[in-house]
Scaffold this motif. Structure first.
Motif, PDB file in Angstrom:
ATOM      1  N   ALA A  18      -1.220   2.923   8.058  1.00 44.87           N
ATOM      2  CA  ALA A  18      -0.558   4.074   8.860  1.00 44.87           C
ATOM      3  C   ALA A  18      -0.975   5.419   8.490  1.00 44.87           C
ATOM      4  N   SER A  19      -1.118   6.456   9.387  1.00 41.82           N
ATOM      5  CA  SER A  19      -1.597   7.687   9.272  1.00 41.82           C
ATOM      6  C   SER A  19      -0.501   8.548   8.703  1.00 41.82           C
ATOM      7  N   ARG A  28       1.017  -1.264  -0.049  1.00 39.08           N
ATOM      8  CA  ARG A  28       0.050   0.118  -0.044  1.00 39.08           C
ATOM      9  C   ARG A  28       0.932   1.368   0.085  1.00 39.08           C
ATOM     10  N   VAL A  29       0.743   2.219  -0.834  1.00 39.06           N
ATOM     11  CA  VAL A  29       1.522   3.208  -0.992  1.00 39.06           C
ATOM     12  C   VAL A  29       0.455   4.411  -0.342  1.00 39.06           C
ATOM     13  N   TYR A  51       6.924   9.035  -0.396  1.00 41.19           N
ATOM     14  CA  TYR A  51       5.582   8.157   0.303  1.00 41.19           C
ATOM     15  C   TYR A  51       5.892   7.097   1.174  1.00 41.19           C
ATOM     16  N   ARG A  52       4.644   6.830   1.948  1.00 44.05           N
ATOM     17  CA  ARG A  52       4.831   5.784   2.910  1.00 44.05           C
ATOM     18  C   ARG A  52       4.583   4.533   2.189  1.00 44.05           C
ATOM     19  N   TYR A  53       5.464   3.394   2.393  1.00 41.87           N
ATOM     20  CA  TYR A  53       5.143   2.213   1.588  1.00 41.87           C
ATOM     21  C   TYR A  53       5.003   1.080   2.771  1.00 41.87           C
ATOM     22  N   GLN A  54       3.894   0.411   2.917  1.00 41.91           N
ATOM     23  CA  GLN A  54       3.739  -0.754   3.704  1.00 41.91           C
ATOM     24  C   GLN A  54       2.887  -1.942   3.128  1.00 41.91           C
ATOM     25  N   PRO A  55       3.080  -3.046   3.675  1.00 47.88           N
ATOM     26  CA  PRO A  55       2.330  -4.311   3.008  1.00 47.88           C
ATOM     27  C   PRO A  55       1.065  -4.012   3.235  1.00 47.88           C
ATOM     28  N   TRP A  56      -0.024  -4.461   2.187  1.00 47.36           N
ATOM     29  CA  TRP A  56      -1.299  -4.149   2.277  1.00 47.36           C
ATOM     30  C   TRP A  56      -2.114  -4.675   3.419  1.00 47.36           C
TER      31      TRP A  56
END
Length: 69
Positions: free
Chosen positions: A67-68, A18-19, A57-62
């Protein structure tokens, strides 16, 4: 900024990411990490389109909770 090691791990494991681009969840991008350089990351969306996004940007597993910003 996301590290090269984290991007490489997402790419090798085929993790759907998720971006988070802003406060609105509707603007999130879902896809897979394809490639990156010092300033951008290429994300392949589920509809096979490729986006070139800023590395800031913030990248995290879907699967993780959003994350806010």
């Amino acid at each position: 900024m996301i590290s090269d090691e984290e991007l490489d791990r997402y790419r090798l494991e085929g993790t759907r990411v998720r971006v988070v681009r802003d406060a609105d969840p509707a603007n999130d991008v879902k896809g897979y990490v394809m490639a990156w350089d010092d300033h951008t990351v290429m994300i392949k969306k589920l509809n096979k389109r490729v986006l070139k996004l800023d590395r800031q940007y913030r990248y995290q597993p879907w699967e993780d909770e959003r994350a806010s910003t």
